[in-house]
Design an enzyme around this catalytic site. Sequence first.
Site, PDB file in Angstrom:
ATOM      1  N   CYS A   1      -2.779   8.881   2.510  1.00 21.97           N
ATOM      2  CA  CYS A   1      -2.381   8.274   1.270  1.00 21.97           C
ATOM      3  C   CYS A   1      -3.398   8.645   0.305  1.00 21.97           C
ATOM      4  O   CYS A   1      -3.124   8.788  -0.911  1.00 21.97           O
ATOM      5  CB  CYS A   1      -1.811   6.896   1.370  1.00 21.97           C
TER       6      CYS A   1
ATOM      7  N   GLU B   1       1.005  -1.270  -0.043  1.00 21.97           N
ATOM      8  CA  GLU B   1       0.046   0.036   0.003  1.00 21.97           C
ATOM      9  C   GLU B   1       0.906   1.322   0.046  1.00 21.97           C
ATOM     10  O   GLU B   1       1.477   1.742   0.874  1.00 21.97           O
ATOM     11  CB  GLU B   1      -0.987  -0.023   1.153  1.00 21.97           C
TER      12      GLU B   1
HETATM   13  P1  NAD Z   1       9.515   6.701   5.122  1.00 25.36           P
HETATM   14  O1  NAD Z   1       9.080   6.502   3.713  1.00 25.36           O
HETATM   15  O2  NAD Z   1      10.953   6.363   5.242  1.00 25.36           O
HETATM   16  O3  NAD Z   1       8.610   5.805   6.106  1.00 25.36           O
HETATM   17  C1  NAD Z   1       7.385   5.554   6.091  1.00 25.36           C
HETATM   18  C2  NAD Z   1       7.021   4.194   7.119  1.00 25.36           C
HETATM   19  O4  NAD Z   1       7.957   3.362   6.697  1.00 25.36           O
HETATM   20  C3  NAD Z   1       7.577   4.682   8.467  1.00 25.36           C
HETATM   21  O5  NAD Z   1       6.767   3.948   9.210  1.00 25.36           O
HETATM   22  C4  NAD Z   1       8.858   4.136   8.326  1.00 25.36           C
HETATM   23  O6  NAD Z   1       9.193   3.391   9.807  1.00 25.36           O
HETATM   24  C5  NAD Z   1       8.825   2.615   7.514  1.00 25.36           C
HETATM   25  N1  NAD Z   1      10.040   2.346   6.840  1.00 25.36           N
HETATM   26  C6  NAD Z   1      10.882   3.160   6.260  1.00 25.36           C
HETATM   27  N2  NAD Z   1      11.821   2.508   5.967  1.00 25.36           N
HETATM   28  C7  NAD Z   1      11.755   1.075   6.144  1.00 25.36           C
HETATM   29  C8  NAD Z   1      12.246   0.113   6.029  1.00 25.36           C
HETATM   30  N3  NAD Z   1      13.637  -0.097   5.097  1.00 25.36           N
HETATM   31  N4  NAD Z   1      11.780  -1.303   6.184  1.00 25.36           N
HETATM   32  C9  NAD Z   1      10.523  -1.240   6.950  1.00 25.36           C
HETATM   33  N5  NAD Z   1       9.853  -0.067   7.086  1.00 25.36           N
HETATM   34  C10 NAD Z   1      10.617   1.127   6.771  1.00 25.36           C
HETATM   35  O7  NAD Z   1       9.411   8.227   5.485  1.00 25.36           O
HETATM   36  P2  NAD Z   1       8.640   9.169   6.190  1.00 25.36           P
HETATM   37  O8  NAD Z   1       9.540  10.380   6.427  1.00 25.36           O
HETATM   38  O9  NAD Z   1       7.949   8.416   7.468  1.00 25.36           O
HETATM   39  O10 NAD Z   1       7.427   9.433   5.146  1.00 25.36           O
HETATM   40  C11 NAD Z   1       7.840  10.283   3.931  1.00 25.36           C
HETATM   41  C12 NAD Z   1       6.675   9.777   2.858  1.00 25.36           C
HETATM   42  O11 NAD Z   1       6.372   8.535   2.954  1.00 25.36           O
HETATM   43  C13 NAD Z   1       5.683  10.621   2.966  1.00 25.36           C
HETATM   44  O12 NAD Z   1       5.862  11.944   2.411  1.00 25.36           O
HETATM   45  C14 NAD Z   1       4.614  10.073   2.192  1.00 25.36           C
HETATM   46  O13 NAD Z   1       4.756  10.192   0.647  1.00 25.36           O
HETATM   47  C15 NAD Z   1       4.973   8.510   2.526  1.00 25.36           C
HETATM   48  N6  NAD Z   1       4.007   7.868   3.434  1.00 25.36           N
HETATM   49  C16 NAD Z   1       2.984   7.182   2.808  1.00 25.36           C
HETATM   50  C17 NAD Z   1       2.141   6.476   3.905  1.00 25.36           C
HETATM   51  C18 NAD Z   1       0.912   6.020   3.212  1.00 25.36           C
HETATM   52  O14 NAD Z   1      -0.104   5.482   3.977  1.00 25.36           O
HETATM   53  N7  NAD Z   1       0.900   5.199   2.124  1.00 25.36           N
HETATM   54  C19 NAD Z   1       2.104   6.564   5.141  1.00 25.36           C
HETATM   55  C20 NAD Z   1       3.358   7.557   5.639  1.00 25.36           C
HETATM   56  C21 NAD Z   1       4.478   7.900   4.812  1.00 25.36           C
END
Ligand code: NAD
Length: 476
Positions: free
Chosen positions: A284, A250
Site C-alpha cells: 500500500c 488502512e
Molecule cells: P479486495 O479489495 O476485494 O480485497 C482486499 C482484502 O479485503 C482481501 O483480503 C479481502 O478478503 C478483503 N475483503 C474484501 N471484501 C471484503 C468484505 N466485504 N469484508 C471484509 N473483507 C473483505 O480485492 P483484492 O483483489 O484482494 O485487491 C484489490 C485491490 O485492493 C488492490 O488492487 C489494492 O488496490 C487493494 N489492496 C490494498 C491493500 C492494502 O494493504 N492497503 C491490500 C490488498 C489489496
Amino acid sequence: MTSYPALHMIIDGEAVSGGDRNTFAIVNPATGETIGALPLATTADLDRALEAAQRGFVRWRNSSPQERAAVLNGAARLLIERQDMLARIATMEQGKPLAESRIEVMMVAGLFQFYAGEVFRIYGRTLVRPAGTRSTVTYQPVGPVAAFSPWNFPLGNPGRKLGAPIAAGCSVIMKSAEETPASALGVLQCLLDAGLPKEVAQAVFGVPDEVSRYLLASPIIRKLSFTGSTVIGKHLAKLAAEDMKRTTMELGGHGPVLVFDDVDVDRVLDVMVGHKYRNAGQVCVSPTRFIVQEDIFDKFRTGFAERAKAIKVGNGLDDGIQMGPMANPRRPDAMERLIGGAKAAGATLHTGGERLGNQGFFYAPSVLSEIPLDAEIMNEEPFGPVALINPFGSADDMIAEANRLPYGLAAYSWTNDVKMQRRIAREVETGMLGINSVAIGGADSPFGGVKWSGHGHEDGPEGLQACLVTKAVHEG
Ligand code: NAD
C-alpha cells in the site's frame, strides 16, 4: 524442509475444520498448484467466535500489564524461533521472496516487543480539583475487535491486527485473507503458545462479505479494524456506522515520489527501484507516481528501466530471487488492463508490460513514462510491479501532482534543499513521508493515511490508543 500445513480455523482455542463446511482452495502463486483446502465458517462458527470473544474480553480487560507483556514477549520469542518455518509458509502461499518473508516475521516480533513495553504506559491523568473531590481521566479497552486483513503481508497484517488490541486488553476476531491463511494462523498460534487465554483471539475464514456483515451486525463487536482497498473500506465503514463502532481504516494509496534535479540520480535509483518492486509492488505504501524534474527526467527513466530489467524474477523459495510472482491471478489481469490502457492513451513502455513464464502469476517489472494524467493507471492504485514516470517543471506543479488524487498514504521526496524538504513536509497531503529515505515505518511509528487512504493508525502509541476509549470520572 517445511511443508504446507493442514488448515483450520481457531475458535475458543480449538482447531475447527471438516464437517459439512465449504472449503477454499489455496494456490501457490509461483506454480499455480493447489496446496491446501481452507475450511470456511458457518453461521454457527461465527456465533461461537462471538461468544468466545465476549468472554475473552471480560477475561482480558481485567488482566495485569505483566500478563499481557509476558504473552507479547513470549510470542515474539516464538516468532523468532519459528522464523524459517513461518517465512517458508508465507512465501508458499503469497509468493514473495523468502528474504522478504523472513523480514516480515521479524517485523511482527518487533511490534509485539514494542507493545509489550507500551502496555505499561497506558497512563491516565488526574485533574486539579478542590480538596475532597477528585477527577480522573482513564483509558479502557474498547471491546471485542473485528479485524479484516489482506494477503499482501500475510504475517505482518495479522501481527498488526492482533498486537495492539491484545496490549490494550481487547479480544479479537480476526478474518485474515482466505488466500494466505496459514501465515495468519502461525502468528496467532505463537500468541496462544505464549499463554494468551484461548478465548481472547479467534481466527475465522469465510466469504468476506458474509463474514464481515455478520460480525459487524453483532453488538458484541465494538471496533472494526480493516486493511484493504478503499472501495471495500468505504463499504465496511458504512456497516460499522450502523452500530457506531469505532474504526481504523488502512486503505489504498498511489504513492507520489518527488525527485528534484539537485539529487544524485544513480543513488536515488539504487534505493527507489528496489523499493518499487518489493513484494512485486503489492504494497500500500509502494512508490507509484514518479514526479521527476525535467533536467534529470531522461537519465532517471533510462536508469530506472535498466535496473528494472536486471531484476531476477522467480519462485520466492529459490536462492537469489529478487521478485516473486504476483499473489493471485487477479493481479496480472489488472496489470494487463492498466498498462494496456496507458499504452493506448499514449504512454511509452520502456520495459516489462507482459506476463512471464507459463505457470503461476508472474508479471515482468515494468516502467511507463509520459502517461496522460487521465489514464486509469494514474488514478487507480495499480498494486503491482509498475513504475509511472512523468516530467514536471516547477516545485508548484510537482506538489500539485502529488496532491491531485484523493489518496494520501505514503509519499517520498528526494532533494538536498532543506527549505524544499520542509515545504514538502508541510504541503504534501500524506500520512507518511520519506525525505531522502524509504524507511517510513517502524514498530514505534504511526502507520496510517489521510483522505481516501483511511483514518486512524496502526503501530506506535497511536495504534494502542486506537484500541482504547477515554473515560472521565468526577468524584464529588
Ligand atoms: P479486495 O479489495 O476485494 O480485497 C482486499 C482484502 O479485503 C482481501 O483480503 C479481502 O478478503 C478483503 N475483503 C474484501 N471484501 C471484503 C468484505 N466485504 N469484508 C471484509 N473483507 C473483505 O480485492 P483484492 O483483489 O484482494 O485487491 C484489490 C485491490 O485492493 C488492490 O488492487 C489494492 O488496490 C487493494 N489492496 C490494498 C491493500 C492494502 O494493504 N492497503 C491490500 C490488498 C489489496
